[in-house]
Write an enzyme that holds these catalytic residues in place. Structure first.
Site, PDB file in Angstrom:
ATOM      1  N   TYR A 134       0.647  -1.189  -0.009  1.00  0.00           N
ATOM      2  CA  TYR A 134      -0.041   0.121  -0.147  1.00  0.00           C
ATOM      3  C   TYR A 134       0.729   1.338  -0.083  1.00  0.00           C
ATOM      4  O   TYR A 134       0.175   2.291  -0.170  1.00  0.00           O
ATOM      5  CB  TYR A 134      -0.926   0.053   1.211  1.00  0.00           C
ATOM      6  N   HIS A 138       0.459 -11.590   2.413  1.00  0.00           N
ATOM      7  CA  HIS A 138      -0.635 -11.002   1.677  1.00  0.00           C
ATOM      8  C   HIS A 138      -1.327 -11.866   0.587  1.00  0.00           C
ATOM      9  O   HIS A 138      -2.568 -11.781   0.439  1.00  0.00           O
ATOM     10  CB  HIS A 138       0.111  -9.809   0.917  1.00  0.00           C
TER      11      HIS A 138
HETATM   12  P1  NAD Z   1     -14.349  -1.421   0.500  1.00  0.00           P
HETATM   13  O1  NAD Z   1     -15.338  -2.658   0.223  1.00  0.00           O
HETATM   14  O2  NAD Z   1     -14.284  -1.369   1.996  1.00  0.00           O
HETATM   15  O3  NAD Z   1     -14.904  -0.430  -0.177  1.00  0.00           O
HETATM   16  C1  NAD Z   1     -14.186   0.968  -0.036  1.00  0.00           C
HETATM   17  C2  NAD Z   1     -14.997   1.765  -0.972  1.00  0.00           C
HETATM   18  O4  NAD Z   1     -16.315   1.892  -0.501  1.00  0.00           O
HETATM   19  C3  NAD Z   1     -14.529   3.091  -1.273  1.00  0.00           C
HETATM   20  O5  NAD Z   1     -14.440   3.735  -2.513  1.00  0.00           O
HETATM   21  C4  NAD Z   1     -15.588   4.088  -0.423  1.00  0.00           C
HETATM   22  O6  NAD Z   1     -15.502   5.360  -0.734  1.00  0.00           O
HETATM   23  C5  NAD Z   1     -16.628   3.570  -0.267  1.00  0.00           C
HETATM   24  N1  NAD Z   1     -17.224   3.694   0.739  1.00  0.00           N
HETATM   25  C6  NAD Z   1     -16.882   3.457   2.146  1.00  0.00           C
HETATM   26  N2  NAD Z   1     -17.602   3.386   3.122  1.00  0.00           N
HETATM   27  C7  NAD Z   1     -18.756   3.907   2.272  1.00  0.00           C
HETATM   28  C8  NAD Z   1     -20.336   3.999   2.799  1.00  0.00           C
HETATM   29  N3  NAD Z   1     -20.632   4.164   4.184  1.00  0.00           N
HETATM   30  N4  NAD Z   1     -21.160   4.254   1.913  1.00  0.00           N
HETATM   31  C9  NAD Z   1     -20.877   4.275   0.663  1.00  0.00           C
HETATM   32  N5  NAD Z   1     -19.719   3.945   0.238  1.00  0.00           N
HETATM   33  C10 NAD Z   1     -18.794   3.967   0.966  1.00  0.00           C
HETATM   34  O7  NAD Z   1     -12.956  -1.856  -0.279  1.00  0.00           O
HETATM   35  P2  NAD Z   1     -11.541  -1.831   0.027  1.00  0.00           P
HETATM   36  O8  NAD Z   1     -11.135  -0.332   0.327  1.00  0.00           O
HETATM   37  O9  NAD Z   1     -10.647  -2.339  -1.347  1.00  0.00           O
HETATM   38  O10 NAD Z   1     -11.199  -2.856   1.040  1.00  0.00           O
HETATM   39  C11 NAD Z   1     -11.106  -2.436   2.562  1.00  0.00           C
HETATM   40  C12 NAD Z   1      -9.781  -2.783   3.101  1.00  0.00           C
HETATM   41  O11 NAD Z   1      -9.455  -3.982   2.993  1.00  0.00           O
HETATM   42  C13 NAD Z   1      -8.624  -1.839   2.227  1.00  0.00           C
HETATM   43  O12 NAD Z   1      -8.792  -0.680   2.653  1.00  0.00           O
HETATM   44  C14 NAD Z   1      -7.306  -2.796   2.757  1.00  0.00           C
HETATM   45  O13 NAD Z   1      -7.086  -2.504   3.822  1.00  0.00           O
HETATM   46  C15 NAD Z   1      -8.050  -4.289   2.750  1.00  0.00           C
HETATM   47  N6  NAD Z   1      -7.725  -4.976   1.379  1.00  0.00           N
HETATM   48  C16 NAD Z   1      -6.922  -6.258   1.598  1.00  0.00           C
HETATM   49  C17 NAD Z   1      -6.906  -7.028   0.575  1.00  0.00           C
HETATM   50  C18 NAD Z   1      -6.089  -8.248   0.452  1.00  0.00           C
HETATM   51  O14 NAD Z   1      -5.733  -8.634  -0.645  1.00  0.00           O
HETATM   52  N7  NAD Z   1      -5.781  -8.600   1.717  1.00  0.00           N
HETATM   53  C19 NAD Z   1      -7.518  -6.647  -0.834  1.00  0.00           C
HETATM   54  C20 NAD Z   1      -8.062  -5.440  -1.038  1.00  0.00           C
HETATM   55  C21 NAD Z   1      -8.460  -4.579   0.433  1.00  0.00           C
END
Ligand code: NAD
Length: 286
Positions: free
Chosen positions: A54, A110
């Site tokens: 990240y 990861h």
């Molecule tokens: P997420 O499903 O959390 O969605 C984030 C999106 O949703 C953003 O665009 C945000 O603006 C929107 N959002 C957030 N709150 C909202 C609400 N209350 N109403 C409407 N829209 C809203 O997806 P993400 O950020 O990809 O995943 C969350 C976390 O998981 C990441 O930040 C990261 O830390 C982790 N992650 C891990 C992996 C992995 O391979 N281990 C992969 C992807 C993400």
């Protein structure tokens, strides 16, 4: 057991309660990330998820230091290019330096890759754990087959961070993790924001006076998992944390389960080596 979720949906880590909703920091970097983490801490988040990939560990470290390192549970993940023992140690040392800390709460692999035997990576991580530098070891994006192989190494695995939201979940994997006392962290809990227009979540939300995002997060919690929603908007991140004052009924849970079971997970073209159907992960004698 290091981590458990009790009947009141409270998360207990090493006998200490934590708010169950964690904060996902991807893809924010630099000052934007620092501002978002500051807002998340103000909203009450104690669990913060990051990763070497990240490129935002430094701003997180600055903010966390100001608020007292010991008050937070920080998760980081080692990327697929650093899974040999030397590289794990190198990545870990750099992570601590960037975070300005001398320990990590959780250090995760990861993604699984078949190039480096899993026992090499896990043993290097376990040495760091035994030296008191990692509280809990975890993995991410591991299927049941990957986990079976990993568990043969006899290194304690506390977490599996996987994609989970009302448009995709894997109940078999959840059952397997529960059986092995591995707690699931849900990434992409809002299907990357796509859930806001979901008809079922909207109607359940209206019934409970909540938004579709809050219903999605609640569904994850009631499955005994730790959601990690991401957002840079203070309003959204406050909303995502405010989910402990309502409960979905068994019937409502099942309605969401039914759409999630039939859903599709994300695919990453840059991880072309990794195949979710791959049965023979790490074909070595473990
Ligand atoms: P997420 O499903 O959390 O969605 C984030 C999106 O949703 C953003 O665009 C945000 O603006 C929107 N959002 C957030 N709150 C909202 C609400 N209350 N109403 C409407 N829209 C809203 O997806 P993400 O950020 O990809 O995943 C969350 C976390 O998981 C990441 O930040 C990261 O830390 C982790 N992650 C891990 C992996 C992995 O391979 N281990 C992969 C992807 C993400």
């Amino acid at each position: 057991m290091a981590v458990e979720i009790n009947r009141n949906d409270a998360l207990i880590i090493d006998n200490q309660p934590y708010p169950i909703v964690g904060y996902g920091t991807y893809p924010a970097t630099g000052n934007e990330c620092a501002k978002a983490v500051e807002a998340a801490i103000k909203a009450g988040y104690k669990i913060i998820d990051t990763a070497t990939f990240y490129r935002n560990i430094e701003p997180i470290g600055d903010v966390v230091k100001r608020h007292g390192r010991q008050n937070f549970y920080i998760i980081s993940k080692v990327w697929i290019d650093s899974l040999t023992p030397d590289k794990v140690r190198e990545d870990f040392a750099k992570t601590l330096e960037q975070l300005q800390t001398d320990y990590l709460d959780a250090y995760l692999i990861h993604w699984p890759i078949s190039k480096v035997p899993i026992d090499q990576t896990l043993k290097a991580m376990d040495e760091l754990r035994l030296a008191g530098k990692i509280r809990h070891i975890g993995v991410s994006n591991f299927t049941i087959n990957h986990l079976r192989k990993a568990l043969e190494c006899k290194v304690p695995i506390t977490w599996n961070q996987v994609e989970m939201h009302p448009h995709f979940y894997d109940p078999e994997l959840l059952g397997f993790c529960r059986q092995k006392s591995i707690v699931v962290q849900a990434w992409g809990p809002l299907a990357r924001g796509r859930l806001s227009e979901d008809k079922l979540l909207k109607s359940l939300g209206e019934k409970h006076g909540k938004t579709p995002a809050q219903v999605a997060i609640r569904w994850i919690i009631q499955h005994g998992c730790v959601p990690l929603p991401g957002s840079k908007s203070p309003e959204h991140l406050r909303q995502n944390f405010d989910v402990m004052d309502f409960k979905l009924s068994d019937k409502e849970m099942k309605m969401i389960d039914d759409i999630a079971k039939g859903g599709e997970r994300e695919r990453y073209s840059w991880l072309d080596e990794f195949d979710y159907t791959y049965e023979e992960c790490w074909p070595f004698k473990g």
